[in-house]
Design an enzyme around this catalytic site. Sequence first.
Site, PDB file in Angstrom:
ATOM      1  N   TRP A  92       0.808  -1.226   0.000  1.00  0.00           N
ATOM      2  CA  TRP A  92       0.000   0.000   0.000  1.00  0.00           C
ATOM      3  C   TRP A  92       0.839   1.273   0.000  1.00  0.00           C
ATOM      4  CZ3 TRP A  92       2.116   1.695   4.450  1.00  0.00           C
ATOM      5  CH2 TRP A  92       2.457   0.745   5.417  1.00  0.00           C
ATOM      6  N   LYS A 132      -2.264  -8.300  -7.621  1.00  0.00           N
ATOM      7  CA  LYS A 132      -3.100  -8.255  -6.412  1.00  0.00           C
ATOM      8  C   LYS A 132      -2.585  -7.087  -5.589  1.00  0.00           C
ATOM      9  CE  LYS A 132      -4.009  -9.006  -2.393  1.00  0.00           C
ATOM     10  NZ  LYS A 132      -4.372  -7.874  -1.533  1.00  0.00           N
ATOM     11  N   GLU A 137      11.548  -3.608  11.284  1.00  0.00           N
ATOM     12  CA  GLU A 137      11.105  -2.519  10.409  1.00  0.00           C
ATOM     13  C   GLU A 137       9.811  -1.928  10.977  1.00  0.00           C
ATOM     14  OE1 GLU A 137       9.563  -3.516   6.481  1.00  0.00           O
ATOM     15  OE2 GLU A 137      10.798  -1.892   5.685  1.00  0.00           O
ATOM     16  N   GLU A 185      10.949  -8.332  -2.737  1.00  0.00           N
ATOM     17  CA  GLU A 185      11.432  -7.012  -2.292  1.00  0.00           C
ATOM     18  C   GLU A 185      10.798  -6.802  -0.919  1.00  0.00           C
ATOM     19  OE1 GLU A 185      12.462  -3.413  -3.681  1.00  0.00           O
ATOM     20  OE2 GLU A 185      11.936  -3.177  -1.595  1.00  0.00           O
ATOM     21  N   LEU A 186      11.595  -7.064   0.129  1.00  0.00           N
ATOM     22  CA  LEU A 186      11.033  -7.102   1.486  1.00  0.00           C
ATOM     23  C   LEU A 186      11.474  -5.896   2.300  1.00  0.00           C
ATOM     24  CD1 LEU A 186      11.619 -10.935   1.914  1.00  0.00           C
ATOM     25  CD2 LEU A 186       9.624  -9.762   0.986  1.00  0.00           C
ATOM     26  N   GLY A 233       6.633  -6.390   0.144  1.00  0.00           N
ATOM     27  CA  GLY A 233       5.923  -6.277   1.414  1.00  0.00           C
ATOM     28  C   GLY A 233       6.796  -6.759   2.552  1.00  0.00           C
ATOM     29  N   CYS A 284      10.642   1.321   2.088  1.00  0.00           N
ATOM     30  CA  CYS A 284      11.431   0.147   2.481  1.00  0.00           C
ATOM     31  C   CYS A 284      12.896   0.515   2.715  1.00  0.00           C
ATOM     32  CB  CYS A 284      11.299  -0.942   1.427  1.00  0.00           C
ATOM     33  SG  CYS A 284      11.538  -0.356  -0.241  1.00  0.00           S
TER      34      CYS A 284
HETATM   35  P1  NDP Z   1       2.153  -7.512   4.096  1.00  0.00           P
HETATM   36  O1  NDP Z   1       3.455  -8.120   3.755  1.00  0.00           O
HETATM   37  O2  NDP Z   1       1.211  -8.306   4.921  1.00  0.00           O
HETATM   38  O3  NDP Z   1       1.356  -7.086   2.755  1.00  0.00           O
HETATM   39  C1  NDP Z   1       1.939  -6.827   1.502  1.00  0.00           C
HETATM   40  C2  NDP Z   1       1.067  -7.426   0.401  1.00  0.00           C
HETATM   41  O4  NDP Z   1       0.926  -8.837   0.576  1.00  0.00           O
HETATM   42  C3  NDP Z   1      -0.363  -6.892   0.390  1.00  0.00           C
HETATM   43  O5  NDP Z   1      -0.862  -6.840  -0.936  1.00  0.00           O
HETATM   44  C4  NDP Z   1      -1.110  -7.946   1.173  1.00  0.00           C
HETATM   45  O6  NDP Z   1      -2.479  -7.907   0.887  1.00  0.00           O
HETATM   46  C5  NDP Z   1      -0.454  -9.203   0.652  1.00  0.00           C
HETATM   47  N1  NDP Z   1      -0.576 -10.368   1.528  1.00  0.00           N
HETATM   48  C6  NDP Z   1      -0.726 -10.408   2.861  1.00  0.00           C
HETATM   49  N2  NDP Z   1      -0.765 -11.699   3.300  1.00  0.00           N
HETATM   50  C7  NDP Z   1      -0.627 -12.483   2.200  1.00  0.00           C
HETATM   51  C8  NDP Z   1      -0.567 -13.888   1.984  1.00  0.00           C
HETATM   52  N3  NDP Z   1      -0.665 -14.765   2.989  1.00  0.00           N
HETATM   53  N4  NDP Z   1      -0.413 -14.353   0.733  1.00  0.00           N
HETATM   54  C9  NDP Z   1      -0.305 -13.493  -0.300  1.00  0.00           C
HETATM   55  N5  NDP Z   1      -0.364 -12.142  -0.163  1.00  0.00           N
HETATM   56  C10 NDP Z   1      -0.506 -11.642   1.070  1.00  0.00           C
HETATM   57  O7  NDP Z   1       2.422  -6.144   4.736  1.00  0.00           O
HETATM   58  P2  NDP Z   1       1.452  -5.269   5.652  1.00  0.00           P
HETATM   59  O8  NDP Z   1       0.601  -4.473   4.768  1.00  0.00           O
HETATM   60  O9  NDP Z   1       0.764  -6.081   6.705  1.00  0.00           O
HETATM   61  O10 NDP Z   1       2.530  -4.381   6.381  1.00  0.00           O
HETATM   62  C11 NDP Z   1       3.276  -4.955   7.444  1.00  0.00           C
HETATM   63  C12 NDP Z   1       4.705  -4.507   7.400  1.00  0.00           C
HETATM   64  O11 NDP Z   1       5.303  -4.906   6.177  1.00  0.00           O
HETATM   65  C13 NDP Z   1       4.912  -3.015   7.435  1.00  0.00           C
HETATM   66  O12 NDP Z   1       4.845  -2.528   8.709  1.00  0.00           O
HETATM   67  C14 NDP Z   1       6.274  -2.909   6.830  1.00  0.00           C
HETATM   68  O13 NDP Z   1       7.217  -3.155   7.822  1.00  0.00           O
HETATM   69  C15 NDP Z   1       6.314  -4.012   5.816  1.00  0.00           C
HETATM   70  N6  NDP Z   1       6.079  -3.538   4.441  1.00  0.00           N
HETATM   71  C16 NDP Z   1       7.155  -3.369   3.650  1.00  0.00           C
HETATM   72  C17 NDP Z   1       6.997  -2.886   2.374  1.00  0.00           C
HETATM   73  C18 NDP Z   1       8.160  -2.669   1.476  1.00  0.00           C
HETATM   74  O14 NDP Z   1       8.079  -1.873   0.555  1.00  0.00           O
HETATM   75  N7  NDP Z   1       9.257  -3.362   1.669  1.00  0.00           N
HETATM   76  C19 NDP Z   1       5.691  -2.542   1.847  1.00  0.00           C
HETATM   77  C20 NDP Z   1       4.603  -2.793   2.768  1.00  0.00           C
HETATM   78  C21 NDP Z   1       4.809  -3.279   4.011  1.00  0.00           C
HETATM   79  P3  NDP Z   1      -3.466  -7.063   1.850  1.00  0.00           P
HETATM   80  O15 NDP Z   1      -2.821  -5.768   2.139  1.00  0.00           O
HETATM   81  O16 NDP Z   1      -4.663  -6.943   1.004  1.00  0.00           O
HETATM   82  O17 NDP Z   1      -3.655  -7.906   3.081  1.00  0.00           O
END
Ligand code: NDP
Length: 503
Positions: free
Chosen positions: A160, A184, A394, A259-260, A237, A293
């Site tokens: 997001w 997605k 993070e 890309e975590l 994510g 990130c």
């Molecule tokens: P997530 O890793 O949970 O979400 C990222 C994406 O993965 C979203 O589209 C989410 O969908 C999807 N997702 C979640 N669970 C699953 C699953 N089991 N299988 C497949 N897809 C899935 O991140 P959060 O939004 O919960 O954020 C949590 C933390 O992640 C943040 O605080 C930050 O530390 C980190 N983050 C890092 C990012 C980066 O750019 N490196 C970007 C975003 C978060 P949905 O949102 O619809 O649940």
Amino acid sequence: MRTTVTSLEGSRQNLFIAGRATEPQSGNYLKSYDPATGEAWYEFADAGAQDVDAAVAAARQAFADPAWRRMTQTDRGKLVRRLAELMLEHADQLAEIETRDNGKLIKEMRAQMRALPDSYTYFAGMADKLQGETIPVNKLDMINFTLREPIGVVGMITPWNSPLMLLTGTLAPCLAIGNTVVIKPSEHATASTLALMELITAAGFPPGVVNVVTGSGRTAGDALARHPGLAKIVFTGSTQTGRTIARNAADNLIPCQMELGGKSPHVVFGDVDIERTVNGVVAGVFAAAGQTCVAGSRCFVEAGIYDRFVEALVERTRKITLGHPMLETSDIGPLALLDQVSKVESYVASGLREGASVAAGGRRPQREDLAKGWYYEPTVLTGARNDMGFMRDELFGPVVGVMPFSSEDEMIALANDTRYGLASGIWTRDIDRAMRFATKVDAGTVWINTYRSAAFMSSMGGFKESGYGRRGGFDVMREFSRVKNVVLDYSGAMQDPFVIRLK
Ligand code: NDP
């Protein structure tokens, strides 16, 4: 593009499958919330496994369809370039949608949306430059060569924090190469990705080349990540979700690009111009309210200037204007999720229990006009140590931990004392020292006397728990294409297979 912030208001958005807005099989919709007010503002389809099946089937069909498969590389490049033109025409509209949906500043989103088309243009230019090799193999009358081909259907799960920007790094090259895609987006910011589909259609991409399934990560995301019809999965994510997705991909024996997260070190030596460096550190961690990130969230300062530097950093941090993301005067807007505010609060509280001190911020703003939004003050924590929770994990919020170091060896040890390895920064006038840091630091990107200056022409990616795979530059074209080796014998004679000639 028909979609605007006004048309989205109170609307119901469907999935985008095979070029058409498609209702979810379940008939269920989820609400999207405006982070500046905390109020719901539109609904979007809650896709289930059957919808994901339909999207992957559409993408597979489009991949096999001669309308896409047999399109020349140059024509594919023209389509991607046309998309870039349309994105530029609608950049301000896309920026407003993004700001309303995830709370990023409008001035930052306008700049980002006006810049993104350049990335599509860059990859459009590569569509007809991806080539194989001819390999000399010590055989007469034989040619041995490689072909570079698209890989198939690529699943993309995006977060997001910057949905369109983070999508671009992989969508643009995938389209230039001739893959098809199922996206997605995060349930917390879906609108801009859906709006982009109008431009995909207007540019002339055949139906099914790009599809979008909205919904939650646990259902739609999980179904996509497990789908046996994918050739590759791209995920941006958290590290925790990344692990789950990589495990699911392993069952299907498909590769991933991950890309975590990051916990990037930002190092300051005593020979710097303090004012300029403070600006760099502030931009590196507080831009986008820390929701990047690569945020330089662990700041290590040479002991000789530590007190002066912290004083200047605190003074600059206190001048940051928190405000509504649509206001040009705001430097920082809200966090995208209420959960993020609670997460930051709890890490700051545990940091204080672990012995850190708040030098600036450290709370939600006490202002009437921001009371309903999901805001958190930019925060400087001193007395930080790498074993404290907010220095280990993070946060994805506006918090920087600061600590002094006394020697270069100590600094490198501190910088690398993290499970992440995404980015890093160093400020010094000593080029030898900067280069020693660049070679010793365990991070996919090293910025010297600058920070967060990413470019789509250069290769980006993480080490350690920050993931794997590269985006940007020519490297990404290799990630989304496959090599086929072709051996052609033009001697006209097949030798007796049981006669072995020794040299
Ligand atoms: P997530 O890793 O949970 O979400 C990222 C994406 O993965 C979203 O589209 C989410 O969908 C999807 N997702 C979640 N669970 C699953 C699953 N089991 N299988 C497949 N897809 C899935 O991140 P959060 O939004 O919960 O954020 C949590 C933390 O992640 C943040 O605080 C930050 O530390 C980190 N983050 C890092 C990012 C980066 O750019 N490196 C970007 C975003 C978060 P949905 O949102 O619809 O649940």
